[in-house]
Design an enzyme around this catalytic site. Structure first.
Site, PDB file in Angstrom:
ATOM      1  CD  GLU A  63     -28.005  33.783 -14.258  1.00 55.89           C
ATOM      2  OE1 GLU A  63     -27.402  33.803 -13.159  1.00 55.89           O
ATOM      3  OE2 GLU A  63     -28.354  32.723 -14.812  1.00 55.89           O
ATOM      4  CB  ALA A 173       9.493   7.783  -0.940  1.00 53.04           C
ATOM      5  CB  SER A 179       9.141  11.398   0.122  1.00 54.71           C
ATOM      6  OG  SER A 179       8.188  11.752   1.104  1.00 54.71           O
ATOM      7  CG  LEU A 215      -4.069  16.022   4.108  1.00 54.63           C
ATOM      8  CD1 LEU A 215      -4.824  14.699   4.192  1.00 54.63           C
ATOM      9  CD2 LEU A 215      -3.377  16.125   2.750  1.00 54.63           C
ATOM     10  NE  ARG A 218       0.039  24.633   5.281  1.00 60.32           N
ATOM     11  CZ  ARG A 218      -0.154  23.376   4.827  1.00 60.32           C
ATOM     12  NH1 ARG A 218      -1.084  22.602   5.380  1.00 60.32           N
ATOM     13  NH2 ARG A 218       0.589  22.892   3.861  1.00 60.32           N
ATOM     14  CB  THR A 306      -1.440   1.720  -1.504  1.00 60.69           C
ATOM     15  OG1 THR A 306      -0.106   1.388  -1.125  1.00 60.69           O
ATOM     16  CG2 THR A 306      -2.333   0.506  -1.396  1.00 60.69           C
ATOM     17  CB  SER A 309      -2.170   1.502  -8.102  1.00 67.92           C
ATOM     18  OG  SER A 309      -1.327   1.585  -7.039  1.00 67.92           O
ATOM     19  CB  ALA A 310      -6.719   1.431  -4.945  1.00 67.57           C
TER      20      ALA A 310
END
Lengths: 375, 375
Positions: A63, A173, A179, A215, A218, A306, A309-310
């Site tokens: 604004e 994988a 993978s 992680l 870039r 893992t 799914s958790a």
């Protein structure tokens, strides 16, 4: 979703101007976090006299930009804002006050403030000053602008996107763990874009160690279309949150030698120790704390089966982003998510598919979890 | 694909008329098998004077319908045909002869006859009679009309579509075998449509017994859009080919009490005994024989993971039709295809995705196998 009574029907001009304000808001998508994306257009006599969007936390609100541009022309004008103007004194004076001082005649908001404790106060300030206020124009589009900001304001929890990548037959994988690379460079660029939008990235020490993953975002790996939307100097790194219960991370990893804040979730040490009764990391409490303490309202999760799914089992996932590569890897590979131990079709996890498109040669599927909606 | 020299540029009218002929050809998609789908349009003075399509084996060819409609108006006209007119005396006299007698001035064919032994003879007959012939207009569309007819004519093997259905994470059943229903009614209707197009359906005794599957086409289960394309009386049942090496099928099964021809592939008995050196059914020889003996050039495969991987490994699959349901079933379910025993990413089976769309709430992915193209 809040339902609003429409005081009067919106005109074609109203729709066009709010649509423009939403487009403007999107320009901040890579830079405003944890602040919301907001756009504003000021119109007098069917002419745009001012417009702007929120660019970065600490900088002026949408604004303010629009009012500066409009100057004296704001008098008697209509202001279209994608979010209810703020009513509190923060780093900047409240926008509602600004609009009153600028003497606009009418304010149209796409949605009210999602924080139930403050919602409507900005609107009240404007109405008390005799300004006509209308709410709800293109509300769905406005809601889609800020899933993280809105969910955090409403629930105190971050909006969570879970990234998954697999072959067409659902393998992430080979049996030996290989993978790289299932998905194409275009899909990996697309992942960089999601990282750049997010406020934080959640992963595990296993993923960081296996791939020596940094992680971070870039610049050179962002799609050209994203690079065209902001400057390299404005590149914002999401906070990297790594679950490392057993203290496996070592200083030599790329993670520690790349730009961007890190939060390591360990069972001891200098970081957040959050264990549940089974001595596992308590995901729900962890997410709550990292969002509160590190201002992350939009979390991008990149990890293995893992954690996937958790997170799903703990009902913490708002959206799945699944890349399926044009490959078959065989059922002896490793699954996209872990075992769920289901014995009846009625117990499978139901999804709503909200988007399907090609990203390079891969298919990208966006889905929400149905039971999440019931919550 | 054959490359043709274009004698002269095709006009907009040429494109429009061949496009119409291809549309007409498609009307026979559920009824002509094992004959090809062919359409014909006859045009004089920029006006359509005759048109038709091949409807069913034993009935007149497309050109005959179009010539009957055109009558005297065929003199000096242009005939657009999606396939080279036939030159042999079969159940009907050769169409090339008919076009000569009708005194058309010009014939445009989308493609030549795919049978290398006869290709070009119809064209030669027409040219010898002084008719101008052009070939190759909208050839790709014409090729797509008859994948089965064309592949069989070129290679002696049927065109094979492998149907697969799984959850988004690639599971075709829970660990206890439960799988009804992974996909939605809309996807199952879509499967009925594929069955109705095919000349034969390949499955295994295991699938037939587990689901007590009739594997036929049920008029009431066809999508409305398909029912609108032909009459219930014209419903054609594909030949059901069931692999039953160990003679497990029993008379009580629905398979034996539903319409449609059956071919049971057994190691003994009254049917085709085709075993390879390992005492397994030799899939390649079986496919060759059922296509030759039962006139099946377009085979739809519906079975479990074992046959799916065996067919893929034997390089017998032309197209995968994969339905992915909006569900997660967990990696402890049963995979979409069997184990492939791969240890390097370079060895995975690469696909070309040719179509992705929603069918009801499910995603349908059409793909070809890359190594199949090299063959």
């Amino acid at each position: 979703m809040t339902q609003h009574t429409l005081e009067r029907a919106f005109s074609d001009l109203d729709f066009a101007m709010m649509s423009r304000a939403i487009k403007l808001a999107k320009r901040g998508i890579y830079t405003t976090a944890p602040n919301p994306n907001v756009g504003c257009v000021i119109v007098r006599d069917e002419e745009i006299v001012g417009e702007g969007y929120h660019h970065r936390a600490g900088e002026p609100h949408a604004e303010v930009h629009a009012m500066r541009m409009a100057g004296e022309k704001a008098v008697g004008a209509t202001a279209y804002v994608t979010l209810e103007p703020c009513s509190h004194y923060g780093r900047t004076p409240p926008c509602a006050e600004g609009l009153i001082k600028a003497k606009v005649a009418r304010v149209v908001c796409a949605m009210v403030d999602p924080n139930p404790k403050v919602a409507g106060r900005g609107i009240q300030m404007l109405r008390d000053a005799g300004i006509e206020v209308q709410i709800g124009l293109l509300e769905q589009d406005a809601l889609a602008l800020n899933p993280g900001f809105i969910k955090y304001m409403r629930t105190g929890m971050p909006f969570v996107q879970l990234k998954m990548a697999a072959s067409l037959d659902g393998q992430s994988a080979l049996s030996n763990g290989q993978s790289q690379w299932i998905t194409s460079p275009a899909a990996r660029q697309d992942v960089q874009r999601y990282r750049a939008i997010s406020g934080g990235i959640l992963s595990t020490s296993k993923t960081v160690i296996d791939d020596n993953a940094s992680l971070n975002v870039r610049w050179d790996d962002l799609p050209n279309s994203v690079q065209a939307q902001y400057l390299q100097e404005e590149l914002r790194q999401p906070v990297r949150v790594i679950l490392d219960r057993q203290n496996h991370l070592t200083d030599a990893l790329k993670l520690f030698h790349t730009d961007g804040e890190r939060v390591i979730v360990r069972s001891d040490g200098d970081c957040i120790p959050l264990l549940d009764s089974a001595d596992q990391i308590d995901l729900s409490t962890t997410l709550k704390r990292i969002s509160d303490e590190h201002h992350i309202n939009h979390l991008w999760v990149e990890a293995g089966a893992t954690l996937a799914s958790a997170m799903i089992k703990a009902n913490l996932v708002d959206e799945l982003i699944v890349y399926l590569a044009p490959k078959l890897m065989g059922s002896d590979g490793r699954g996209l998510i872990g075992a769920l131990g289901l014995s009846a079709m009625a117990d499978v996890i139901d999804l709503n598919i909200t988007d399907v498109r090609m990203v390079g040669v891969d298919i990208r599927i966006t889905a929400t979890i149905k039971r999440n909606e019931i919550r």
